[in-house]
Each structure stands twice: as structure tokens, then as C-alpha cells.
Design a protein around this motif. Structure first.
Motif, PDB file in Angstrom:
ATOM      1  N   PRO A  93       0.816  -1.273   0.087  1.00 14.07           N
ATOM      2  CA  PRO A  93       0.011   0.025   0.150  1.00 14.07           C
ATOM      3  C   PRO A  93       0.772   1.301  -0.068  1.00 14.07           C
ATOM      4  O   PRO A  93       1.872   1.211   0.482  1.00 14.07           O
ATOM      5  N   ASP A  94       0.344   2.286  -0.574  1.00 15.66           N
ATOM      6  CA  ASP A  94       1.122   3.580  -0.586  1.00 15.66           C
ATOM      7  C   ASP A  94       0.559   4.433   0.521  1.00 15.66           C
ATOM      8  O   ASP A  94       1.282   5.585   0.574  1.00 15.66           O
ATOM      9  N   GLY A  95      -0.331   4.470   1.063  1.00 14.68           N
ATOM     10  CA  GLY A  95      -0.335   5.189   2.192  1.00 14.68           C
ATOM     11  C   GLY A  95      -1.577   6.190   1.768  1.00 14.68           C
ATOM     12  O   GLY A  95      -1.729   7.112   2.568  1.00 14.68           O
ATOM     13  N   SER A  96      -1.946   6.466   0.557  1.00 16.64           N
ATOM     14  CA  SER A  96      -2.802   7.354   0.182  1.00 16.64           C
ATOM     15  C   SER A  96      -4.116   7.395   0.676  1.00 16.64           C
ATOM     16  O   SER A  96      -4.820   8.402   0.827  1.00 16.64           O
ATOM     17  N   ASN A  97      -4.544   6.149   1.089  1.00 11.39           N
ATOM     18  CA  ASN A  97      -5.891   6.173   1.653  1.00 11.39           C
ATOM     19  C   ASN A  97      -5.689   6.267   3.406  1.00 11.39           C
ATOM     20  O   ASN A  97      -6.939   5.469   3.861  1.00 11.39           O
ATOM     21  N   SER A 139      -6.116  10.983   7.785  1.00 10.84           N
ATOM     22  CA  SER A 139      -5.412  12.216   7.962  1.00 10.84           C
ATOM     23  C   SER A 139      -4.875  12.184   9.122  1.00 10.84           C
ATOM     24  O   SER A 139      -3.709  12.838   9.644  1.00 10.84           O
ATOM     25  N   LYS A 158      -1.701  10.042   9.504  1.00 10.38           N
ATOM     26  CA  LYS A 158      -0.560  10.687   8.740  1.00 10.38           C
ATOM     27  C   LYS A 158       0.018  11.948   9.510  1.00 10.38           C
ATOM     28  O   LYS A 158       1.069  11.866   9.788  1.00 10.38           O
ATOM     29  N   TRP A 213       3.955  11.765  11.124  1.00 10.40           N
ATOM     30  CA  TRP A 213       4.919  12.766  10.752  1.00 10.40           C
ATOM     31  C   TRP A 213       4.990  13.523  11.878  1.00 10.40           C
ATOM     32  O   TRP A 213       6.133  14.052  12.121  1.00 10.40           O
TER      33      TRP A 213
END
Length: 103
Positions: A36-40, A43, A46, A50
Motif C-alpha cells: 500500500p502507498d498510504g494514500s488512503n 489524515s 498521517k 509525521w
């Protein structure tokens, strides 16, 4: 066969490179599960990730530089302040990680 030239191969000898079979996989085959690329990701996840990531980076950098300044140079006050900032950043990252509901 010429013994002076070690790379000289007689035509009757089999080529050793012909016998090698590595079983190279086709690049179009599916080699494993999709990553998975983490786009879904939500927020909030995320933002927490970070935030903790940056706090740990700041904590490790300032803590290690502060310890070196404190131990090896005459700038003891700057080293103590940097070490304190590093320890505070690491402690804050730990608390932030433990308080997140996704940990």
C-alpha cells in the motif's frame, strides 16, 4: 590449447557459461502482495506519524550533538541545552505516540 593464454578455450570443450541456469523470473509475474502507498490512510494517522517522526529526528540529532558538545568541548551550556531539547523531544514523541488511538 595454448598454456600461455588462460582464456584460450578449444572449440571441442563445452562452454561453462552454457551450463548455467539461474531460472530468472519473468518481470511481469506477481512476486508478492501489493504494497500500500498510504494514500488512503486517515489524515489523523498521517499527522500523528509525521509529528512523531519529526520529533524523534529532532530528539536524536539535538541529543547526540548536545552530548558531544557537553563531553568534548568547552561549550557546556549549549551542549546541556541541546541535550535537554533532545530528551524533551524524545519524551514528547513517546507521549504523543502512546496517546494516539492507532498505536
Amino acid at each position: 590449447m595454448n598454456l600461455d593464454d588462460p582464456l584460450d578455450i578449444e572449440p571441442n570443450e563445452p562452454n561453462p557459461e552454457d551450463e548455467l541456469d539461474f531460472g530468472v523470473l519473468d518481470t511481469e509475474e506477481n512476486l508478492g502482495p501489493e504494497v500500500p502507498d498510504g494514500s488512503n490512510a486517515p489524515s489523523e494517522v498521517k499527522r500523528t506519524f509525521w509529528g512523531v517522526f519529526l520529533l524523534v529526528k529532532v530528539g536524536l540529532l539535538s541529543g547526540s550533538i548536545g552530548a558531544l558538545l557537553l563531553a568534548l568541548t568547552p561549550y557546556r551550556q549549549v551542549g546541556a541545552a541541546a541535550l535537554a531539547l533532545g530528551l524533551f523531544s524524545l519524551a514528547h514523541a513517546y507521549v504523543k505516540y502512546r496517546r494516539s488511538k492507532y498505536s
